[in-house]
Write an enzyme that holds these catalytic residues in place. Structure first.
Site, short mmCIF file in Angstrom:
data_model
loop_
_atom_site.label_atom_id
_atom_site.label_comp_id
_atom_site.label_asym_id
_atom_site.label_seq_id
_atom_site.Cartn_x
_atom_site.Cartn_y
_atom_site.Cartn_z
CB CYS A 38 -0.89 -0.03 1.24
SG CYS A 38 -1.88 1.45 1.53
CB THR A 40 -0.12 3.09 4.41
OG1 THR A 40 -1.28 3.92 4.27
CG2 THR A 40 0.31 3.07 5.86
CG HIS A 43 3.31 7.67 2.86
ND1 HIS A 43 3.94 8.78 2.33
CD2 HIS A 43 2.10 7.59 2.25
CE1 HIS A 43 3.15 9.35 1.42
NE2 HIS A 43 2.03 8.63 1.35
CG HIS A 64 -2.61 -1.99 5.95
ND1 HIS A 64 -1.43 -1.34 5.67
CD2 HIS A 64 -3.55 -1.41 5.18
CE1 HIS A 64 -1.66 -0.39 4.77
NE2 HIS A 64 -2.94 -0.41 4.44
CD GLU A 65 -3.48 -2.59 0.47
OE1 GLU A 65 -3.51 -1.34 0.44
OE2 GLU A 65 -3.20 -3.29 -0.52
CB CYS A 94 -10.30 -0.25 22.51
SG CYS A 94 -11.73 0.82 22.81
CB CYS A 97 -13.77 3.79 23.63
SG CYS A 97 -14.41 3.32 22.00
CB CYS A 100 -16.26 -0.13 21.71
SG CYS A 100 -15.00 -0.01 20.42
CB CYS A 108 -13.30 2.20 18.07
SG CYS A 108 -12.02 1.73 19.27
NE ARG A 202 1.19 3.35 -9.29
CZ ARG A 202 1.59 3.89 -8.15
NH1 ARG A 202 1.44 5.20 -7.95
NH2 ARG A 202 2.15 3.15 -7.21
#
Length: 342
Positions: A38, A40, A43, A64-65, A94, A97, A100, A108, A202
């Protein structure tokens, strides 16, 4: 097992061996079959501004993907079974909170991101909360399922722009998020223009995703290029996915009165905005970051209907040992979506 990790608050990533994890109560162990690189992650590798909160969790495995099969269940892990193919929502809540406990996990305030605040998927095994697992339809394979998270962000941006058939939509930035935005906007029946700077690979991918006018701004500027292609009239919606400050300024100038501007790019510094013009033009600005939970099933259903179209976004498939090369491909914008195959 091999893992790609962020070990210190400075540029760089490290491929290193780490112990195999065990699922805690309420968690499962996922054997990763496909994981997408990603923006991210790029970065994080560059250590651009905005990721300082990761420091407390270092060293941490990024990624995370992803999609994979459940390999083990922790105590009390419900709603999933060993061997099931799942994709995973990377934002863990969490459970404590006010939001949640009121049944609103989308709001959250104690989130931790898989691949950011806790170990992620650029490895062979990752532990995740069972509640974050989303079942993958039988018709989808892991590499497509791994794209659910970024495409949920793309769909969310299109929703915020309230894109409808017959509208004209300008998308700035042909990275994976921008490609997904253009694809969903075109599928909604909009006339879509996608612009990038020197993003040859792209932009070529964009043309395979639908009736999308993909324009290269290299050596010129946005107003000149749009005018040359008969697109100089203001747009109903402009969606920025470039993460470039000038794209925000240029995009707002291309937005019609009463139009909607959506910022989906992550910016290293603030962007100046002419608020007086915004007010007089009665325009709206939205930020698009994390899609609601309900959008994940919509994305999975879309991919099941348009699997081979979506697959066009994947330009590179690499083993985990070549993850740093995949990061570099993404950094140089020489790839659509890079998929790692642990």
């Amino acid at each position: 097992m091999l893992a790609l990790r962020k070990t210190q608050p400075a540029p760089g990533l490290v491929l290193t061996d780490v112990p195999e994890p065990s699922p805690a109560p309420g968690e499962v162990l996922v054997a990763v079959e496909a994981a997408g690189i990603c923006g991210t992650d790029v970065h994080i590798a560059d250590w651009t501004a905005g990721y300082e909160s990761m420091t407390a969790g270092m060293p941490v495995t990024i990624g995370h993907e992803f999609a994979g099969r459940i390999a083990a269940l922790g105590e009390g892990a419900l709603g999933v079974s060993v061997g099931q193919l799942v994709t995973v929502r990377p934002s863990t809540v969490c459970g404590r909170c006010a939001a949640c406990t009121a049944g609103d996990p989308d709001a959250c305030t104690g989130r931790r991101g898989i691949g950011i605040g806790r170990d992620g998927a650029f490895t062979r095994l990752v532990r995740v909360p069972a509640l974050n697992c989303v079942a993958v339809p039988p018709s989808l394979d892991p590499e497509l399922a791994a794209m659910t998270e970024p495409l949920s962000v793309s769909l969310h941006a299109v929703d915020l722009a309230q894109v409808r058939a017959g509208q004209r939509v300008l998308v700035l930035g042909p990275g994976p998020i921008g490609l997904g935005i253009a694809m969903f906007a075109a599928a909604a029946g909009a006339e879509v223009v996608l612009a990038g700077h020197g993003d040859t690979t792209r932009l070529a991918v964009a043309r395979m995703l639908g009736p999308i006018l993909a324009l290269d701004l290299a050596g010129t500027d946005l107003p000149t290029t749009l005018a040359a292609h008969g697109q100089d009239e203001p747009f109903h919606a402009v969606i920025e996915a470039a993460g470039v400050t000038s794209a925000v300024q240029d995009g707002l100038l291309r937005l019609r009165k009463g139009g909607t501007f959506v910022v989906a790019g992550i910016h290293a510094r603030p962007a100046p905005i002419d608020l007086t013009r915004l007010v007089r033009m009665e325009q709206t600005i939205h930020g698009a970051y994390r899609a609601p939970i309900a959008d994940w099933s919509r994305v999975l259903a879309f991919m099941a209907r348009h699997a081979e179209t979506v697959r066009c976004m994947i330009t590179h498939r690499l083993p985990l040992k070549d993850a740093l090369a995949g990061i570099e491909l993404s950094h140089k914008r020489e790839a659509g979506k890079v998929i790692l195959l642990p």
